[in-house]
Design a protein around this motif. Sequence first.
Motif, mmCIF file in Angstrom:
data_model
loop_
_atom_site.group_PDB
_atom_site.id
_atom_site.type_symbol
_atom_site.label_atom_id
_atom_site.label_comp_id
_atom_site.label_asym_id
_atom_site.label_seq_id
_atom_site.Cartn_x
_atom_site.Cartn_y
_atom_site.Cartn_z
ATOM 1 N N SER A 79 0.870 -1.370 0.101
ATOM 2 C CA SER A 79 -0.183 0.194 -0.109
ATOM 3 C C SER A 79 1.010 1.169 0.108
ATOM 4 O O SER A 79 1.968 1.188 0.408
ATOM 5 N N ILE A 80 0.358 2.448 -0.739
ATOM 6 C CA ILE A 80 0.985 3.667 -0.728
ATOM 7 C C ILE A 80 0.392 4.617 0.455
ATOM 8 O O ILE A 80 0.612 5.967 0.176
ATOM 9 N N GLY A 81 -0.436 3.937 1.281
ATOM 10 C CA GLY A 81 -0.987 4.921 2.181
ATOM 11 C C GLY A 81 -2.380 5.417 1.928
ATOM 12 O O GLY A 81 -2.949 4.838 0.618
ATOM 13 N N HIS A 82 -2.698 6.669 2.106
ATOM 14 C CA HIS A 82 -4.088 7.250 1.992
ATOM 15 C C HIS A 82 -3.898 8.751 2.199
ATOM 16 O O HIS A 82 -3.427 9.012 3.075
ATOM 17 N N VAL A 83 -4.844 9.457 1.526
ATOM 18 C CA VAL A 83 -5.038 10.827 1.897
ATOM 19 C C VAL A 83 -6.759 10.827 1.724
ATOM 20 O O VAL A 83 -7.265 10.604 0.700
ATOM 21 N N THR A 84 -7.322 11.598 2.511
ATOM 22 C CA THR A 84 -8.691 11.763 2.645
ATOM 23 C C THR A 84 -9.015 13.258 2.362
ATOM 24 O O THR A 84 -8.594 14.246 2.958
ATOM 25 N N LYS A 85 -9.797 13.779 1.298
ATOM 26 C CA LYS A 85 -10.332 15.024 1.197
ATOM 27 C C LYS A 85 -11.614 15.220 1.069
ATOM 28 O O LYS A 85 -12.532 14.700 0.605
ATOM 29 N N GLY A 86 -12.002 16.082 2.112
ATOM 30 C CA GLY A 86 -13.527 16.563 2.108
ATOM 31 C C GLY A 86 -14.006 16.396 3.415
ATOM 32 O O GLY A 86 -13.351 16.146 4.380
ATOM 33 N N PRO A 87 -15.441 16.623 3.485
ATOM 34 C CA PRO A 87 -16.579 16.985 2.454
ATOM 35 C C PRO A 87 -15.910 18.333 1.932
ATOM 36 O O PRO A 87 -15.805 19.410 2.397
ATOM 37 N N MET A 88 -15.769 18.185 0.467
ATOM 38 C CA MET A 88 -15.462 19.229 -0.251
ATOM 39 C C MET A 88 -16.310 20.586 0.008
ATOM 40 O O MET A 88 -17.630 20.267 -0.221
ATOM 41 N N THR A 89 -15.871 21.810 0.041
ATOM 42 C CA THR A 89 -16.627 22.916 0.242
ATOM 43 C C THR A 89 -16.272 24.004 -0.777
ATOM 44 O O THR A 89 -15.304 23.780 -1.550
ATOM 45 N N ILE A 90 -17.082 24.857 -1.118
ATOM 46 C CA ILE A 90 -16.654 25.904 -1.902
ATOM 47 C C ILE A 90 -15.394 26.666 -1.340
ATOM 48 O O ILE A 90 -14.552 27.277 -2.260
ATOM 49 N N THR A 91 -15.182 26.632 -0.043
ATOM 50 C CA THR A 91 -13.794 27.092 0.177
ATOM 51 C C THR A 91 -12.835 26.615 -0.293
ATOM 52 O O THR A 91 -11.583 27.212 -0.413
ATOM 53 N N ASP A 92 -12.712 25.007 -0.173
ATOM 54 C CA ASP A 92 -11.726 24.382 -0.854
ATOM 55 C C ASP A 92 -11.339 24.710 -2.297
ATOM 56 O O ASP A 92 -10.310 24.765 -2.765
ATOM 57 N N ILE A 93 -12.365 25.261 -2.881
ATOM 58 C CA ILE A 93 -12.351 25.501 -4.399
ATOM 59 C C ILE A 93 -11.544 26.639 -4.505
ATOM 60 O O ILE A 93 -10.763 27.298 -5.088
ATOM 61 N N ILE A 94 -12.134 28.055 -3.474
ATOM 62 C CA ILE A 94 -11.576 29.166 -3.504
ATOM 63 C C ILE A 94 -9.996 28.959 -2.971
ATOM 64 O O ILE A 94 -9.257 29.982 -3.668
ATOM 65 N N ALA A 95 -9.886 28.414 -2.001
ATOM 66 C CA ALA A 95 -8.197 28.121 -1.525
ATOM 67 C C ALA A 95 -7.334 27.472 -2.830
ATOM 68 O O ALA A 95 -6.187 27.994 -2.995
ATOM 69 N N ALA A 96 -8.116 26.627 -3.751
ATOM 70 C CA ALA A 96 -7.398 25.941 -4.918
ATOM 71 C C ALA A 96 -6.844 27.365 -5.834
ATOM 72 O O ALA A 96 -5.854 27.446 -6.356
ATOM 73 N N HIS A 97 -7.883 28.376 -5.899
ATOM 74 C CA HIS A 97 -7.538 29.483 -6.816
ATOM 75 C C HIS A 97 -6.447 30.481 -6.102
ATOM 76 O O HIS A 97 -5.834 30.938 -6.698
ATOM 77 N N ILE A 98 -6.465 30.589 -4.707
ATOM 78 C CA ILE A 98 -5.618 31.327 -4.079
ATOM 79 C C ILE A 98 -4.135 30.639 -4.437
ATOM 80 O O ILE A 98 -3.195 31.301 -4.548
ATOM 81 N N GLY A 99 -4.042 29.389 -4.391
ATOM 82 C CA GLY A 99 -2.969 28.727 -4.749
ATOM 83 C C GLY A 99 -2.125 28.962 -6.111
ATOM 84 O O GLY A 99 -1.012 28.865 -6.375
ATOM 85 N N ARG A 100 -3.279 28.841 -7.099
ATOM 86 C CA ARG A 100 -2.750 28.791 -8.592
ATOM 87 C C ARG A 100 -3.368 29.955 -9.386
ATOM 88 O O ARG A 100 -3.040 29.737 -10.625
ATOM 89 N N GLY A 101 -3.934 30.589 -8.833
ATOM 90 C CA GLY A 101 -4.488 32.046 -9.890
ATOM 91 C C GLY A 101 -5.859 31.493 -10.356
ATOM 92 O O GLY A 101 -6.144 30.471 -10.003
ATOM 93 N N PRO A 102 -6.390 32.142 -11.461
ATOM 94 C CA PRO A 102 -7.606 31.915 -12.006
ATOM 95 C C PRO A 102 -7.473 30.477 -13.027
ATOM 96 O O PRO A 102 -8.624 30.377 -13.523
ATOM 97 N N GLY A 103 -6.384 30.161 -13.234
ATOM 98 C CA GLY A 103 -6.288 28.958 -14.301
ATOM 99 C C GLY A 103 -5.955 29.180 -15.542
ATOM 100 O O GLY A 103 -5.506 30.511 -16.050
ATOM 101 N N HIS A 104 -6.354 28.344 -16.335
ATOM 102 C CA HIS A 104 -5.645 28.574 -17.849
ATOM 103 C C HIS A 104 -6.231 29.549 -18.581
ATOM 104 O O HIS A 104 -5.429 30.368 -19.348
ATOM 105 N N TYR A 105 -7.460 30.287 -18.237
ATOM 106 C CA TYR A 105 -8.248 31.356 -19.084
ATOM 107 C C TYR A 105 -7.640 32.672 -18.550
ATOM 108 O O TYR A 105 -7.817 33.718 -19.093
#
Length: 403
Positions: free
Chosen positions: A225-251
């Motif tokens: 086994s290579i272990g596990h990670v658990t993500k969630g329950p996913m929230t809109i806050t998590d999606i906002i955090a993704a944008h904070i880290g990477r900006g607005p994305g491709h467009y």
Amino acid sequence: MAELNKDYGKITPEGIERMRGRVGVRQPGVPAWFREAHQDSMRHFAWSYGDANPLFGEPEYGEESRWGTIIAPPFYILNLIQPVAPPIPAELRARTRGALAGVGEYHAGSEFFFFKPVVPGDSAYSARWTAAVTEKKSEFGGGNSVIRDEVEWVEDADGRPLMQERAWLVHAEREKAKQAGSQRKKIEPPSYTPEDIEAIEAEVRAEERRGATPRYWEDVAVGDSIGHVTKGPMTITDIIAAHIGRGPGHYQWGPLELGVVKRDHVPGFYTRNEYGAWDVVQRVHWDAGWAQSVGGARIFDYGTMRLNWLGHLLTNWMGDAAFIRRFRCEFRKFNYVGDVSRITGEVTAKNDDGSVEVDMVCVNQRGETTCPGDATILLPSRRSGEHVDPALPPPPEQWEKVR
């Protein structure tokens, strides 16, 4: 602004041919969100998907590592890339303009080859082009869809290969996807008791990071086994955090007056919202009504979020001295707000060059596989010591120089 044509938002033979007209043509792309790798943006990027690994942001820790410095999380490079391309000839631009304009685009998966880690001070330059455009019957799209294969070569400021990616994207008509999504809309939103949340958080706290202790090739067996990670329950806050880290994305959309200017250049990326104002179609990731209008049960994530989650599992397991040579994953189902994703994996093969093959899978609380993947990890060896060399770059004849 000129009115959009009658084929706007539709997959037509003419639109497909216009898209095929760009096959093999370098795409100018958008400017890099990070023009130079920096310890702060590297740390923020790791933070954005829930990873506190000090190798990605604590200089004193990095100095003691095999690399002698902090290094970037695996997919940070996607936000560092500066596209390099000559201007598209006016005749070709006119002939291919508006290819499948207004048709939905969904990232279906990617395969990456990495050749060296990104460190503070690095910059990256890329050549990217469409490699193929194919038609396909699509249950998701309610009929036909179009698959676009994209290829990208990335090098550093000294011309050394950093990464190669092959991505595949699905284009589907939003209205047909909405109609075909009637079954998806029947997916009941989850509900968790306090006891459920405590159990999920116990899983999160049980995640293990290998860190500075080398995981030697000789100590790994097929089936481990290579272990596990658990993500969630996913929230809109998590999606906002993704944008904070990477900006607005491709467009690379922007707020307020920057949005007005952006719409002048990419009008098909905007639709009117419930107030009659223009907003980005990307709001499926935070606007419930718009997400349902394109066939989603509710707000859903970005594929790149799960990309990072699978990468998080790998870097937790392999330790600081290892290196991801190859990574591949597919985005098979929507990952909705409220969903819990459990990412696990196992070793499937050992190679004589000191690498191992691993399979990974992201499964939601309904038991659905939303994102399978596999990777090749170069581990340190007891025979050669802890200092593993990154995967060798491809032969020159197989590498297209970016600049």
